[in-house]
Design an enzyme around this catalytic site. Structure first.
Site, mmCIF file in Angstrom:
data_model
loop_
_atom_site.group_PDB
_atom_site.id
_atom_site.type_symbol
_atom_site.label_atom_id
_atom_site.label_comp_id
_atom_site.label_asym_id
_atom_site.label_seq_id
_atom_site.Cartn_x
_atom_site.Cartn_y
_atom_site.Cartn_z
ATOM 1 N N GLU A 43 0.869 -1.176 0.000
ATOM 2 C CA GLU A 43 0.000 0.000 0.000
ATOM 3 C C GLU A 43 0.908 1.228 0.000
ATOM 4 O O GLU A 43 1.792 1.334 0.854
ATOM 5 C CB GLU A 43 -0.901 0.007 1.243
ATOM 6 C CG GLU A 43 -1.839 1.199 1.196
ATOM 7 C CD GLU A 43 -2.844 1.261 2.344
ATOM 8 O OE1 GLU A 43 -2.860 0.358 3.195
ATOM 9 O OE2 GLU A 43 -3.605 2.243 2.351
ATOM 10 N N ARG A 270 5.816 -13.172 9.593
ATOM 11 C CA ARG A 270 6.348 -11.823 9.417
ATOM 12 C C ARG A 270 7.771 -11.752 9.926
ATOM 13 O O ARG A 270 8.178 -12.534 10.783
ATOM 14 C CB ARG A 270 5.561 -10.820 10.268
ATOM 15 C CG ARG A 270 4.145 -10.614 9.923
ATOM 16 C CD ARG A 270 3.521 -9.644 10.909
ATOM 17 N NE ARG A 270 3.905 -8.282 10.622
ATOM 18 C CZ ARG A 270 3.304 -7.534 9.716
ATOM 19 N NH1 ARG A 270 2.294 -7.989 9.007
ATOM 20 N NH2 ARG A 270 3.706 -6.297 9.501
ATOM 21 N N LYS A 280 4.170 0.689 10.044
ATOM 22 C CA LYS A 280 4.284 1.889 9.205
ATOM 23 C C LYS A 280 3.688 3.106 9.905
ATOM 24 O O LYS A 280 4.172 4.220 9.737
ATOM 25 C CB LYS A 280 3.571 1.676 7.865
ATOM 26 C CG LYS A 280 4.446 0.990 6.835
ATOM 27 C CD LYS A 280 3.872 1.150 5.438
ATOM 28 C CE LYS A 280 2.966 -0.002 5.103
ATOM 29 N NZ LYS A 280 2.421 0.062 3.736
#
Ligand code: ATP
Ligand code: MG
Length: 569
Positions: A43, A270, A280
């Site tokens: 994104e 992850r 983020k």
């Protein structure tokens, strides 16, 4: 779609990770016509970090391994947080890591028309409805994993009314948050994601690509699988938090796919690193509040920060290879990453001399005007790397720490009456420490043994210590930025009761203004050059460095400095 040639005829390749196994088995079974197409779906709401690098290495890596392709898809479904600055940075970072998506750059926003059409179709088939409740009300009705949810009072609207409302939502007639489109699935499902998930919400902020064309935007769960399908993606590899989303992914994809081609989601763990954060949102906060100098601050866990600091793409890829891919969450030690960086820089960096905290040494028996040129190996690990020249003269600088007036027993550096070798040059002996009125040592007076240069009779004379040095007359001034861990706490994410900003390491940046570097360093201080300042660490010119004002970032300190120099001198 491009012709692919995947060989699954022979023996299965060795050492595959579990995702690669799955992919291999699908290919062998001839699924999707034997095609392999992955995607990396960032994104554009921030810069990429080392966690994303793990996903990139997987998505592009598995495609490379089996001769497939990997798309870059910007998952731009929320105009409120997204920006073209991030799109550009993401492209740069992926290329820097060494991967390429060819002409396969896509945007989820390119599929808005098709997604909208699918939503309309689902409304017509009675599989979606407009809910007039607020998100809070909807959340309250969700129930819990052990308790069924409550059906919305708007769940049984007519198809006509739903269609009319959805069109008007997109025409901008209603306020943000006043209505959503929901899938009509099962409010009692044991999978919470099946309890009538939201498909579309109203957002009136203009989109960086589609402008004001749309007033409704698809949610991740309604956009991702379908985007995979529209692009021909066969394997949609993501992180473990999407495991509970997978049934919904499959539910929506089934509305489009058939036997001949259906994308499939596979999840891995992850990357989490000690002494940093990977969110983020938090990284953006550090940037916005000026707690770091920007997304590419060398202390940041971002790819751009690591690049600026002097990490190499190879070291990051080696680190990711080392930690591997599993189905279990873990916290990886930042020391492993640092080890990979040292390992790569040790093989590739150019050795040179710099003194960070200079102390002047006057060699009293060396002629005033004489300059001798000595040669230094550029990289003992690389026979091709050659040598460079370094001037030697009467006044030099050594590291202040390399002298002690009253040394402890095993101090093999300089002290009154002691001898050391100057790396690549002569053996010197300390005769006197000169002090100012306050008793601070201002310079050392030493004498040299003129027979001890390489090639001379006394060259093999042994002394215990070897020091790095630079010629005072020829040295160039430099600023050096020394970095340490960004956080003082091993796992900031595990301390939800503390403000993460309070856990920052106050000493994560130390600036040394008056370092002295040998002329060779100044002449070669181009962006991207990697140096090992002997006995000090690995350094690279910062983006702010100019010919007039040299600035170096310390990429990482040396480990076992002393042993190394002893061995190589
Ligand atoms: P958010 O969705 O909260 O904005 P994100 O870190 O998930 O943040 P995306 O841009 O959605 O950001 O991530 C793109 C891809 O990178 C996703 O497939 C995601 O699974 C993967 N990814 C993100 N963080 C990590 C991580 N720490 N380790 C491995 N992969 C990650
Ligand atoms: Mg995400």
């Amino acid at each position: 779609m491009a012709e692919q040639n995947i060989n699954t005829e022979g023996e299965e390749p060795k050492g595959l990770n579990f995702v690669e196994e799955e992919v291999y088995n699908d290919l062998k079974a001839g699924k999707n016509g034997g095609r392999l197409n992955t995607r990396f779906p960032p994104e554009p709401n921030g810069y990429l970090h080392i966690g994303h690098a793990k996903a990139i290495c997987m998505d592009f890596g598995v495609a490379e391994k089996f001769g497939g392709t990997c798309n870059l898809r910007f998952d731009d479904t929320n105009p409120v947080k997204e920006d073209v600055e991030y799109v550009d940075a993401i492209r740069d970072d992926i290329h820097w890591l060494g991967f390429d998506w060819g002409n396969r750059e896509y945007y989820a926003s390119d599929y808005f028309p098709q997604l909208f059409d699918l939503a309309v179709r689902l409304i017509k088939e009675g599989k979606a409805y407009v809910d007039d409740q607020t998100s809070e009300q909807i959340a309250q009705q969700k129930g819990s994993p052990t308790q069924p949810g409550t059906e919305s009072p708007f769940r049984n609207r007519s198809v006509e009314e739903n269609l009319d409302l959805f069109m008007r939502m997109n025409a901008g007639e209603f306020d943000e948050g006043s209505r959503v489109l929901r899938a009509k699935i099962d409010m009692a499902s044991s999978n919470m994601h099946f309890r009538d998930p939201i498909m579309y919400r109203i957002i009136k902020t203009p989109h960086h690509r589609t402008g004001t064309k749309w007033k409704v935007y698809p949610m991740y769960d309604f956009a991702h699988g379908q985007s995979d399908y529209f692009e021909g993606v066969t394997h949609s590899i993501c992180t473990l938090e999407f495991v509970p989303h997978r049934p919904l992914y499959e539910y929506f994809v089934k509305e489009l796919a058939d036997e001949s081609y259906c994308p499939r989601q596979i999840e891995f763990n992850r990357l989490n690193l000690t002494y940093t954060v990977m969110s983020k949102r938090k990284l953006l906060q550090l940037v916005k509040e000026g707690l770091v100098a920007g997304w590419d601050d060398p202390r940041m866990p971002t790819i751009s920060g690591m690049r600026r600091r002097g990490y190499t793409p190879q070291s990051i890829r080696n680190f990711i290879e080392t930690i591997g891919y599993t189905k279990y969450e873990a916290l990886n030690s930042i020391s492993l990453l640092e080890h990979a960086v040292r390992d790569d820089l040790n093989r590739t960096s150019t050795r040179a001399m710099a003194v960070l905290n200079p102390l002047k040494v006057v060699i009293t028996n060396y002629p005033e005007d004489k300059v001798e040129i000595v040669t230094m190996e550029n990289n003992p690990e690389d026979p091709e790397s050659g040598v460079h020249e370094m001037p030697f003269c009467r006044e030099i600088y050594i590291e202040r720490d390399d002298f002690m007036e009253n040394p402890p027993k095993k101090f093999f550096r300089l002290a009154p009456g002691a001898e050391v070798r100057l790396k690549g040059a002569y053996i010197i002996k300390c005769d006197e420490a000169v002090k100012d009125a306050q008793g601070n040592i201002t310079e050392l007076h030493c004498s040299y043994d003129p027979e001890t240069l390489s090639g001379m009779p006394g060259a093999s004379r042994k002394v215990k210590g070897t020091l790095h040095w630079v010629s005072a007359r020829h040295a160039v001034d430099a600023t050096v930025r020394l970095y340490d861990r960004l956080f003082a706490v091993e796992n900031p994410a595990a301390e939800p009761d503390r403000d993460f900003r309070d856990m920052l390491n106050p000493d994560s940046l130390r600036v040394v203004e008056n370092a002295k570097v040998e002329p060779f360093i100044a002449e070669n201080a181009k962006q991207g050059t990697k140096f090992q300042f002997q006995r000090v660490g690995y350094f690279t010119p910062d983006y702010d460095s100019t010919a007039d004002k040299l600035i170096f970032n310390r990429t990482i300190a040396l480990k076992d400095t002393w042993e190394k120099v002893q061995k190589n001198s």
